[in-house]
Enzyme design. Structure first.
Site, PDB file in Angstrom:
ATOM      1  N   HIS A  99       1.360  -1.194   0.134  1.00  0.00           N
ATOM      2  CA  HIS A  99       0.171   0.025   0.074  1.00  0.00           C
ATOM      3  C   HIS A  99       0.568   1.258  -0.266  1.00  0.00           C
ATOM      4  O   HIS A  99       1.834   1.491   0.147  1.00  0.00           O
ATOM      5  CB  HIS A  99      -1.145   0.412   1.531  1.00  0.00           C
ATOM      6  CG  HIS A  99      -1.523  -0.966   1.542  1.00  0.00           C
ATOM      7  ND1 HIS A  99      -1.323  -2.073   2.514  1.00  0.00           N
ATOM      8  CD2 HIS A  99      -3.170  -1.370   1.192  1.00  0.00           C
ATOM      9  CE1 HIS A  99      -2.318  -2.865   2.445  1.00  0.00           C
ATOM     10  NE2 HIS A  99      -3.238  -2.702   1.570  1.00  0.00           N
ATOM     11  N   ASP A 102       2.183   2.098   3.329  1.00  0.00           N
ATOM     12  CA  ASP A 102       3.260   1.282   3.941  1.00  0.00           C
ATOM     13  C   ASP A 102       4.460   1.743   3.775  1.00  0.00           C
ATOM     14  O   ASP A 102       5.605   1.024   4.507  1.00  0.00           O
ATOM     15  CB  ASP A 102       3.502  -0.260   3.454  1.00  0.00           C
ATOM     16  CG  ASP A 102       1.727  -0.436   3.008  1.00  0.00           C
ATOM     17  OD1 ASP A 102       1.034  -0.761   4.067  1.00  0.00           O
ATOM     18  OD2 ASP A 102       1.761  -1.568   2.277  1.00  0.00           O
TER      19      ASP A 102
HETATM   20  C1  XLS Z   1      -7.430  -6.883   4.630  1.00  0.00           C
HETATM   21  C2  XLS Z   1      -7.256  -7.038   3.046  1.00  0.00           C
HETATM   22  C3  XLS Z   1      -6.015  -5.780   2.445  1.00  0.00           C
HETATM   23  C4  XLS Z   1      -5.954  -5.957   1.391  1.00  0.00           C
HETATM   24  C5  XLS Z   1      -4.575  -4.543   0.764  1.00  0.00           C
HETATM   25  O1  XLS Z   1      -8.051  -7.707   5.074  1.00  0.00           O
HETATM   26  O2  XLS Z   1      -6.406  -8.163   3.505  1.00  0.00           O
HETATM   27  O3  XLS Z   1      -5.023  -5.924   3.376  1.00  0.00           O
HETATM   28  O4  XLS Z   1      -5.009  -6.746   1.180  1.00  0.00           O
HETATM   29  O5  XLS Z   1      -5.530  -3.653   1.320  1.00  0.00           O
END
Ligand code: XLS
Ligand code: CA
Ligand code: CA
Length: 437
Positions: A99, A102
């Site tokens: 993301h 991140d």
């Molecule tokens: C959260 C999600 C997230 C997505 C990406 O539960 O898994 O991490 O994979 O935003």
């Protein structure tokens, strides 16, 4: 500088090895059904769980031991890039996912955030060019900041919508810069708390409007990754619009997005929706929309998203079977959207956990390949439906020769003589177990 100086590149040593930093089943170059394991599995490491998760929970403070903290947020972000690529290289994983938030600090303003993203993605690009490691997908985090409390694409505030659009635009620019193969939308807060004050139709129209802007912008910049929507039924929203694969397909079809969007399916989200993972993969596959997977597992005793590393061979085998039947997962991949447990707080656990997940998927691939070669499921299915093509009445219905009146006549003449066959399902499950050892 090395963040894991005591660990060499992880090698395949076979199942007898006692070396914890070795693969016991994953042998990257081993050929299974005409492709190497590496080509089948297309593993990716998730930046968020691996680099930014601190091990805290609602009852306890941060616990994870991590050696990449610097004197400023930006220094930490740069150290993380170094450490992250060391992890990818040591594991022999060729893809990664992140993301926006991140990888780079949000700073004090949108300008600062974007500038931080530019600086960090420059660094990531250098590492990618050096190592040949590729971007499976990136995404914009439009759920953590308080501004997204009422959603991003589904927000009640057009100024928040504009902010989300700016983040997505930057996400696509980054995808172009790093040659991302896919781009993910997970709508963490695209849902509602209560229907008392919610216009569902208006909110979903606006999400689709944003997706159409995305398609137009991708065309404009000449970079079109495979767009993926990731379903999840709840958490953080009480009800999320992209509840599961079938609901998300209804959305995709309603708004005419089939050509550009497929699904990114996560194992733990399937179980939260009350489905098995293989159910979600099957639904997507039958729609021609199986895009990519987030490989993890939930805990059946808990009702939330635990994002554990996958270690259940049966579940992974059934998932891999769907992927094989799909003709593979490319340009998607198998992203470890999984975090180490709070009790696994040492740096090395990051490697051990990925090794466990990769070995489990290698076993799942081998078992699924054998099931496919033996025609295990095909035989069960053709046997189960044999009467359709094996009887005059079956063939006649299938070729649309019948109607309610003709079938009523048939039922009056034959109906009471129906003889069903047992499925012997316990025996089938016992035979399936033979493939897992
Ligand atoms: C959260 C999600 C997230 C997505 C990406 O539960 O898994 O991490 O994979 O935003
Ligand atoms: Ca996920
Ligand atoms: Ca999750």
């Amino acid at each position: 500088m090395s963040y894991f100086p005591q660990v060499e590149k992880i090698q395949f040593e076979g199942k007898e090895t006692r070396n914890p930093f070795a693969f016991r089943h994953y042998n990257a170059e081993e050929v299974v059904l005409g492709k190497t394991m590496k080509e089948h599995l297309r593993f990716a490491v998730a930046y968020w769980h691996t680099m930014t998760q601190d091990g805290s929970d609602p009852f306890g403070m941060a616990i994870n031991e991590r050696s990449w903290f610097g004197k400023s947020e930006m220094e930490t972000a740069k150290n993380r890039v170094e450490a992250f690529f060391e992890i990818l290289e040591k594991l022999g994983v060729e893809y990664f996912c992140f993301h926006d938030v991140d990888i780079a600090p949000a700073g004090e303003s949108i300008e600062e955030f974007m500038a931080n993203l530019d600086e960090i993605t420059d660094l990531i690009k250098v590492k990618m060019d050096e190592t040949g490691i590729k971007l499976l997908w990136n995404t914009a985090n439009m759920f953590s900041h308080p501004r997204f409390n009422n959603g991003a694409g589904s927000t009640n505030d057009p100024e928040v919508y504009a902010y989300a659009a700016a983040q997505v635009k930057k996400g696509l620019d980054i995808s172009k810069k790093l040659n991302g193969q896919n781009y993910v939308f997970w709508g963490g807060r695209e849902g509602y708390e209560t229907l008392l004050n919610t216009d569902m139709k208006f909110e979903q129209d606006n999400i689709a409007r944003l997706f159409k802007m995305v398609i137009r912008y991708a065309g404009k910049i000449g970079h079109k990754p495979q767009f993926l929507i990731e379903p999840k039924p709840k958490e953080p929203s009480k009800h999320q619009y992209d509840f599961d694969a079938a609901t998300t397909m209804a959305f995709i079809k309603t708004y005419g997005l089939e050509g550009d969007f497929k699904l990114n399916l996560e194992a733990n989200h399937a179980t939260l929706a009350g489905h098995t993972f293989e159910h979600e993969l099957r639904v997507a596959r039958e729609y021609g929309a199986l895009g990519s997977i987030d490989a993890n597992q939930g805990d059946m005793l808990l009702g939330w998203d635990t994002d554990e590393f996958p270690t259940n061979v049966l579940d992974v085998t059934l998932a891999m079977y769907e992927i094989l039947e799909n003709g593979g997962i490319a340009p998607g991949g198998i992203n470890f959207d999984a975090k180490v447990r709070r009790s696994s707080f040492e740096m090395e656990d990051l490697l051990l956990a990925h090794i466990a997940g990769m070995d489990t998927f290698a076993r799942g691939l081998q078992a699924a390949a054998k099931l496919k070669e033996d025609g295990f499921f095909n035989e069960l299915i053709s046997d189960r439906y044999a009467k359709w093509n094996g009887t005059e009445i079956g063939k006649s219905i299938l070729s649309d020769q019948e109607d309610l009146e003709s079938l009523t006549r048939y039922a009056y003449a034959h109906g009471d003589g129906v003889k069903l066959k047992s499925s012997h399902i316990e025996h089938v499950k016992s035979r399936l177990n033979d493939y897992l050892v």
